[in-house]
Write an enzyme that holds these catalytic residues in place. Sequence first.
Site, PDB file in Angstrom:
ATOM      1  CG  ASN A  90      62.034  34.851  20.244  1.00 42.90           C
ATOM      2  OD1 ASN A  90      62.501  33.831  20.144  1.00 42.90           O
ATOM      3  ND2 ASN A  90      61.124  35.288  21.280  1.00 42.90           N
ATOM      4  CE  LYS A 122      57.573  34.582  20.334  1.00 48.63           C
ATOM      5  NZ  LYS A 122      56.319  35.094  20.711  1.00 48.63           N
ATOM      6  CG  HIS A 139      59.812  35.487  25.717  1.00 53.89           C
ATOM      7  ND1 HIS A 139      58.533  35.134  25.723  1.00 53.89           N
ATOM      8  CD2 HIS A 139      60.255  36.302  24.654  1.00 53.89           C
ATOM      9  CE1 HIS A 139      57.923  35.702  24.615  1.00 53.89           C
ATOM     10  NE2 HIS A 139      58.840  36.392  24.085  1.00 53.89           N
ATOM     11  CD  GLU A 198      56.259  33.247  23.909  1.00 56.66           C
ATOM     12  OE1 GLU A 198      55.404  33.746  22.758  1.00 56.66           O
ATOM     13  OE2 GLU A 198      57.120  32.473  23.636  1.00 56.66           O
ATOM     14  CD  GLU A 231      59.211  40.507  23.985  1.00 58.49           C
ATOM     15  OE1 GLU A 231      58.922  40.380  22.595  1.00 58.49           O
ATOM     16  OE2 GLU A 231      59.251  39.450  24.582  1.00 58.49           O
ATOM     17  N   GLY A 240      51.715  38.928  19.974  1.00 57.33           N
ATOM     18  CA  GLY A 240      50.944  37.922  19.216  1.00 57.33           C
ATOM     19  C   GLY A 240      49.623  38.623  19.041  1.00 57.33           C
ATOM     20  CB  SER A 269      52.125  43.222  18.095  1.00 57.85           C
ATOM     21  OG  SER A 269      51.391  41.783  18.668  1.00 57.85           O
TER      22      SER A 269
END
Length: 245
Positions: free
Chosen positions: A11, A13, A100, A102, A169, A175, A206
């Site tokens: 990914n 991003k 996701h 985010e 996730e 991150g 991560s």
Amino acid sequence: MTNKYMYFIANWKMFGNLGTLNSVKKVIKFLKTFKKSKKIKIIYCPPNTLINLMSEKFLKTRIEVGAQNCHESMSYAPLTGSVNPSMLRSVGAKYVIIGHSENRQSGETDKLINLKVKAAIKVGLKVIFCIGETLSQKRKKITKQILSRQIKLGLNKVQRTKNIIIAYEPVWSIGTGVIPKSSELLKTIDFIKDKVRNNKVLYGGSVNPKNIRELKLIRNIDGFLIGGASQEAKKFIDIIKKTYN
């Protein structure tokens, strides 16, 4: 775990440009010499601007291309800045990441995610369906309730569920460099698999060359959704190598 068919999903991003494709070329070269390559499924999910170019470059390789999100509409409409699943498929995408964290944090609801999943499946895309709890939810010990709700609402009345890959996730891991304890992750993946039955379940959050040796020992993981470490060929290749060594 080393005897399993494994997914490695990159990914990117909002990163990636023409220069970044050099890292992909190195991965392609590596796969040609890697003895375990037939057990590996690699999917790159770059920004939409690179989907067509990457899909053309990967025509004669074992690598496939996906998108990072899509609009829920299956038809064309006056929606400035939006890209629907049909448009993604027309430029070479075979997969799409939906749900996701985010995007959830930006306002995507389970109901909206459900519509996106249905639209993507209907036009023939395979879905990488992301679920995960926040740090606050983990501390309240409601991880299972959160995951159950996300699965129930996000996949409600979805047809052809065999075209869905689940990516667990935990939001608190993305991150941060912090990953779940092995025993905890084993139980969580088992819980998810009990809910979705025959679907592949990946881990994301991560993932890097330093912790992949620990993660690969968890027997029920079917692969990894990888963010930052997937953009550099050396790190991405190291993750794949260490999964099988």
